[in-house]
Design an enzyme around this catalytic site. Structure first.
Site, PDB file in Angstrom:
ATOM      1  CB  CYS A   1      24.167 -14.535 -24.129  1.00  0.00           C
ATOM      2  SG  CYS A   1      24.416 -16.044 -25.076  1.00  0.00           S
TER       3      CYS A   1
ATOM      4  CG  HIS B   1      23.120 -16.394 -19.786  1.00  0.00           C
ATOM      5  ND1 HIS B   1      22.155 -15.746 -20.514  1.00  0.00           N
ATOM      6  CD2 HIS B   1      23.855 -17.090 -20.673  1.00  0.00           C
ATOM      7  CE1 HIS B   1      22.288 -16.050 -21.797  1.00  0.00           C
ATOM      8  NE2 HIS B   1      23.310 -16.867 -21.916  1.00  0.00           N
TER       9      HIS B   1
ATOM     10  CD  GLU C   1      20.271 -13.806 -18.143  1.00  0.00           C
ATOM     11  OE1 GLU C   1      21.399 -13.474 -17.729  1.00  0.00           O
ATOM     12  OE2 GLU C   1      20.090 -14.299 -19.270  1.00  0.00           O
TER      13      GLU C   1
END
Lengths: 81, 222
Positions: free
Chosen positions: B85, B194, B196
């Site tokens: 990002c 994302h 994570e």
């Protein structure tokens, strides 16, 4: 004291959603003049005295590496009286 | 196996990125933007957020942080580097990756679970996926529209450097549905959604994102 102005605009081929949103808002307010709108950034840099050629060359460099992203933007440096 | 996670002022996702690194089996090492010290890490992640408030352009000021000088130097020598990002934006501003991330085509900040397909499993960050595998991970950004000139796009396509594409509608106007790319050497990867935030079904839409973090461990152990 003089002012060096750097205008940064998205390149013509890069989509400008902000400019498009402004263009769409104008007719809602009765302003019908705009065929299109592009939105950019303006930097006003004050220097002591008349800008020297060396200062202007440095501003050009700064415009290239920091103030603009040459991948998507063009810039113009000028001195404002 | 030590994976550094950089915190810039305004970074949001460093904690989740560090947690994902640990979940993948590696040691997460905190790196501070102002320190010219990589603490002997083997790989680095630039996490998401709004570094330096996104002032000027996203990632434009972070690129000049002291830690970035070392990261750019090591990445050019082959160190695996993942930008997620805002991290992807920093990589483009650093010229480690080509192109730029611009405002979403519909101007909205998007926050949703997004299906992407993994299109290159040769990088150290994607080797645990299968070619064409579809995964579901969060997408949250205001400036995620990947733009580049035609020659760059042709090179990315021709060299297999598009590592992930959006599946279904184009969420942000990215050229050729690009969600992530890699550099010519394959060690630097930028990804807009994302992984994570999707390492555990308890807190994310899936555990699909974990593959990025187990991939890097495998790549380093080999």
């Amino acid at each position: 004291m003089a002012k060096i102005v750097v205008d940064v605009m998205l390149k013509a081929e890069i989509l400008d959603p902000q400019g498009n949103a402004v263009a769409a808002a104008l007719p809602r307010l009765g302003f019908t003049f705009a065929q299109s709108v592009r939105q950019g950034k303006r930097f006003e840099i004050e220097v002591a005295g008349e800008p020297t050629p060396a200062q202007l060359a440095d501003v050009e460099k700064a415009a290239e590496v920091l103030l603009s992203n040459p991948v998507i933007e063009n810039y113009v440096v000028r001195v404002e009286k | 196996m030590r994976v550094g996670v950089v915190t810039f002022p305004g970074t949001l996702d460093d904690r989740d990125a560090a947690r994902a690194v640990r979940a993948g089996g590696a040691e997460a090492v905190e790196l501070w933007h102002g320190d010219a010290d990589l603490k002997n890490v083997d790989a680095v992640i630039l996490p998401g957020g709004f570094s330096y408030g996104d002032y000027l352009r996203c990632g434009a000021i972070s690129r000049f942080a002291p830690v970035m000088t070392l990261i750019i130097e090591q990445a050019n020598k082959g160190m695996p580097l993942l930008g997620i990002c805002n991290g992807f934006q920093v990589l483009c501003e650093s010229h480690l990756l080509p192109g730029a991330l611009t405002r979403n085509s519909d101007l909205h900040f998007l926050c949703r679970d997004q299906k992407i397909s993994i299109e290159n499993v040769e990088t150290p960050w994607t080797s645990n996926f299968s070619q064409g595998q579809e995964i579901l991970i969060p997408l949250k950004n205001g400036e995620g529209s990947f733009q580049c000139d035609d020659a760059t796009l042709a090179a990315l396509e021709g060299e297999g450097r598009i590592i992930a594409r959006y599946v279904g509608d184009n969420p942000n106007g990215s050229r050729n549905l690009i969600a992530g790319i890699t550099n010519a050497h394959g060690n630097v990867v930028g990804l807009m959604p994302h992984p994570e935030h999707a390492i555990d079904p308890l807190t994310g839409p899936s555990a699909d994102g974990l593959g990025f973090f187990t991939s890097i461990l495998n790549a380093m152990v080999k």
